[in-house]
Write an enzyme that holds these catalytic residues in place. Structure first.
Site, PDB file in Angstrom:
ATOM      1  N   GLY A 151       0.754  -1.070  -0.072  1.00 32.89           N
ATOM      2  CA  GLY A 151      -0.019  -0.039  -0.151  1.00 32.89           C
ATOM      3  C   GLY A 151       0.715   1.313   0.056  1.00 32.89           C
TER       4      GLY A 151
ATOM      5  CG  ASP B 157      -7.810   0.558  10.918  1.00 28.62           C
ATOM      6  OD1 ASP B 157      -8.543   1.479  11.424  1.00 28.62           O
ATOM      7  OD2 ASP B 157      -7.989  -0.428  10.230  1.00 28.62           O
ATOM      8  CB  THR B 158      -5.934  -1.804  14.853  1.00 28.41           C
ATOM      9  OG1 THR B 158      -5.046  -2.511  13.964  1.00 28.41           O
ATOM     10  CG2 THR B 158      -7.380  -2.201  13.986  1.00 28.41           C
TER      11      THR B 158
ATOM     12  CG  LEU C 172       3.059   1.646  12.652  1.00 30.13           C
ATOM     13  CD1 LEU C 172       3.103   3.037  13.065  1.00 30.13           C
ATOM     14  CD2 LEU C 172       4.305   1.273  11.495  1.00 30.13           C
TER      15      LEU C 172
ATOM     16  CG  ASP D 149      -5.404  -3.459  -1.815  1.00 29.59           C
ATOM     17  OD1 ASP D 149      -5.017  -3.174  -0.643  1.00 29.59           O
ATOM     18  OD2 ASP D 149      -5.789  -4.529  -2.254  1.00 29.59           O
TER      19      ASP D 149
ATOM     20  NE  ARG E 262      -2.178  -2.796  -4.270  1.00 29.10           N
ATOM     21  CZ  ARG E 262      -2.252  -2.975  -2.935  1.00 29.10           C
ATOM     22  NH1 ARG E 262      -2.194  -2.315  -2.156  1.00 29.10           N
ATOM     23  NH2 ARG E 262      -2.369  -4.393  -2.643  1.00 29.10           N
TER      24      ARG E 262
END
Ligand code: 5GP
Ligand code: MG
Length: 175
Positions: A36, A95-96, A100, A151, A157
């Site tokens: 991404g 996001d959540t 990371l 995507d 994309r």
């Protein structure tokens, strides 16, 4: 539409400005999370006027038509040597935070001199972990977004803008 082309470019320029301040003119290794963040990577590194290496790491939590994360799969074979290098991990969206949270310790094990993170997008009220990205270009609402590298089932994309996917554009929960 959530962000148009001009807004994205302004956000990437803002990120690049923050990153230039952090590293001054020291050499930098940018590690991008596949797939991404490749569009962000291409735009961002051209705004960083420092000696720079690019590394890639794959992390996949969404399978095909899924719009909710599954177990994270990590492939680190494409990384250059990181020991003693300043490393900036770049991802498309926080996001959540689980991506990371998993990637940072794995990279830290490779003994970089320093390790920081930058993301283009951060979703509101979705965080499930205590790790925080160091640089964020945009906060966005909690919607599934596509474009500028992001995507849905490998499509979209190449859109130059970022848009929320409407429910009728998703295939339902096939896996
Ligand atoms: P996290 O692990 O922080 O929950 O999610 C990060 C990863 O999930 C991102 O690298 C991205 O691949 C994927 N992701 C999270 N939210 C979205 C979204 O709205 N759209 C798309 N296409 N991918 C997302
Ligand atoms: Mg990703």
């Amino acid at each position: 539409m959530i962000l148009n082309e001009a807004e994205i470019q302004a956000g990437v320029a803002r990120l690049a400005g923050e990153i230039r301040l952090r590293y001054a003119r020291r050499p930098l290794t940018v590690v991008a999370v596949l797939t991404g963040s490749v569009v962000l990577l291409a735009d961002l590194i051209r705004l960083l006027e420092v000696p720079l290496r690019v590394g890639l790491i794959q992390a996949r939590s969404y399978r095909n038509t899924a719009t909710a994360p599954g177990p994270l799969e990590i492939h680190a074979e494409l990384l250059p040597a990181l020991s003693g290098h300043d490393v900036l991990l770049v991802d498309d969206i926080f996001d959540t935070g689980r991506t990371l949270e998993s990637l940072l310790p794995q990279i830290r094990r490779l003994n970089p001199k320093s390790l920081h993170s930058a993301v283009l997008l951060r979703k509101q009220e979705r965080q499930q972990v205590s790790v925080e990205p160091d640089h964020v270009a945009f906060m966005i609402p909690d919607e599934f977004v596509v474009g500028y590298g992001l995507d849905y089932n490998d499509a979209y994309r190449n859109l130059p803008y970022i848009a929320a996917l409407e429910p009728h554009e998703m295939d339902g929960d096939s896996n």
